[in-house]
Design an enzyme around this catalytic site. Structure first.
Site, short mmCIF file in Angstrom:
data_model
loop_
_atom_site.label_atom_id
_atom_site.label_comp_id
_atom_site.label_asym_id
_atom_site.label_seq_id
_atom_site.Cartn_x
_atom_site.Cartn_y
_atom_site.Cartn_z
CB ALA A 108 -1.06 -0.23 0.62
CG ASN A 112 -0.06 7.97 -4.10
OD1 ASN A 112 -0.66 9.24 -3.87
ND2 ASN A 112 0.59 7.91 -4.90
CB CYS A 249 4.68 1.22 -12.96
SG CYS A 249 6.07 1.21 -11.88
N1 SAM Z 1 0.29 0.86 -3.51
C1 SAM Z 1 1.28 2.66 -3.82
C2 SAM Z 1 0.71 3.35 -4.30
O1 SAM Z 1 -0.18 3.84 -4.69
O2 SAM Z 1 0.85 4.57 -3.40
C3 SAM Z 1 2.54 2.01 -4.67
C4 SAM Z 1 2.83 0.97 -4.13
S1 SAM Z 1 4.51 0.61 -5.14
C5 SAM Z 1 3.87 -0.15 -6.44
C6 SAM Z 1 5.10 -1.23 -4.51
C7 SAM Z 1 5.41 -1.58 -2.76
O3 SAM Z 1 5.28 -2.87 -2.51
C8 SAM Z 1 6.36 -0.93 -1.97
O4 SAM Z 1 5.65 -0.11 -0.52
C9 SAM Z 1 7.09 -2.08 -1.02
O5 SAM Z 1 7.19 -1.56 0.08
C10 SAM Z 1 5.90 -3.12 -1.08
N2 SAM Z 1 6.09 -4.34 -0.97
C11 SAM Z 1 6.68 -5.20 -1.45
N3 SAM Z 1 6.95 -6.44 -1.16
C12 SAM Z 1 5.96 -6.44 -0.76
C13 SAM Z 1 5.30 -7.72 0.61
N4 SAM Z 1 6.03 -9.19 0.72
N5 SAM Z 1 4.22 -7.31 1.29
C14 SAM Z 1 3.95 -5.60 1.49
N6 SAM Z 1 4.49 -4.83 0.51
C15 SAM Z 1 5.12 -5.32 -0.04
#
Ligand code: SAM
Length: 327
Positions: A108, A112, A249
């Site tokens: 999350a 956003n 993305c």
């Molecule tokens: N959804 C967010 C937004 O709209 O603001 C952007 C998310 S970003 C693309 C991906 C996120 O996944 C990162 O913040 C990362 O830390 C998190 N992440 C990576 N592996 C994860 C896991 N196993 N469990 C939860 N979050 C994870």
């Protein structure tokens, strides 16, 4: 692929925080206080000079000229507007949980899409927002601090017990996991430069042109997350989750269509939502070199050619008759 180079030409998108205000008020403010001219009908993206437009696909999204700097704007600082690229508004809009729904935002931070979900749910229901990165999750907590119905939890979504009774009523899950980020325009330019000039150093190649192994690793992780999301059940038995959006993305099929293909081959319980439930007026669909045409039509891709970053969205729905009518 020179035609997709569009750095600097992507409009400034502004999502109106409909929990605090409405689109009309924000347009009025920009016109009266800041001298903008509003083109008041939903429109496509032709002439953007000195204008504000409403976006033609996302109702609470406004379109400003590229490079408009709103970082210090009072409306942003007061939380009345949020700067969010158009494509990144698609997942919550497609998931569209109703009022009072229970929702998981599995990856999350910085929040956003979490705030977009809460706006769609009109500040009701419950959102569990997970992220593995504490610093990014702190940003989410700041953004959502007065929203008691949003619970930010620092952990890997893969370590969350989907059969925990806490999640018994979760029907909607938004999955926006880490990806290569290759659809972000600045990185796309970098990728294209490296392909065109073939002059990049090894170090640049590492960041601009992810190696197969990295993509493979990411796509396995992304597949695992989706399958984990499907496991949410009521009383450890009855399926509760009925709709899951998956987004990246990335422009790489490995993280997009091929993940979807793997999921469809692995599960008997979920199918892709029909095209008419997934922004049907959006023309750029999944890559039909990767999947059959009718399957590809159910997916969304975006590109700088559409005046937004490169992005991908799939929407899975549970294959149960009783859910057919309300998703
Ligand atoms: N959804 C967010 C937004 O709209 O603001 C952007 C998310 S970003 C693309 C991906 C996120 O996944 C990162 O913040 C990362 O830390 C998190 N992440 C990576 N592996 C994860 C896991 N196993 N469990 C939860 N979050 C994870």
């Amino acid at each position: 692929p020179k035609d997709i180079r569009n750095s600097g030409n992507i409009p400034r998108y502004v999502r109106v925080n409909i929990l605090k205000t409405n689109v009309e008020e924000i347009i009025k403010h920009f016109c009266e206080q800041d001298g903008y001219r509003c083109i008041d009908e939903p429109t496509d993206l032709t002439d953007l000079r000195q204008t504000i437009k409403r976006d033609v696909h996302i109702p609470e999204l406004l379109v400003f000229p590229p490079n408009t700097d709103l970082h210090d704007h009072g409306l942003l600082l007061s939380g009345h507007i949020i700067l969010q690229d158009k494509a990144s508004c698609f997942p919550a809009y497609i998931l569209s949980p109703p009022k009072d729904a229970h929702v998981i935002d599995a990856c999350a931070a910085p929040g956003n899409k979490t705030t977009h979900l809460s706006a769609i749910m009109k500040n009701t229901g419950k959102i569990w927002a997970f992220d593995i990165d504490r610093k990014r999750l702190d940003l989410l907590k700041t953004l959502t601090e007065r929203a008691g119905y949003i619970e930010a939890i620092h952990c890997s979504f893969l370590n969350v017990d989907p059969k925990d009774d806490k999640f018994a009523n979760v029907e909607y899950i938004l999955l926006d996991p880490s990806c290569s980020g290759s659809g972000i325009v600045s990185r796309l330019d970098c990728l294209i430069d490296s392909l065109e000039n073939n002059l990049v150093s090894n170090k640049e190649q590492k960041t601009c042109h992810p190696k197969d192994a990295r993509l493979q690793h990411l796509s396995e992780f992304q597949t695992q997350l989706i399958l984990h999301a499907f496991k949410c059940t009521y009383l450890s038995r009855v399926p509760s989750v009925k709709k899951v959006t998956y987004s990246t993305c990335s422009i790489h099929a490995e993280e997009n269509e091929r993940v979807v293909k793997e999921i469809l081959q692995t599960t008997d319980d979920f199918v892709l939502a029909d095209r008419d439930k997934v922004i049907p007026s959006w023309e750029r669909r999944g890559d039909n070199n990767e999947l059959a045409e009718d399957t590809a039509q159910k997916l969304i891709r975006t590109s700088p050619e559409d005046s937004t970053n490169g992005f991908f969205v799939a929407c899975f729905v549970r294959k149960v008759k009783q859910y057919g009518s309300n998703i």
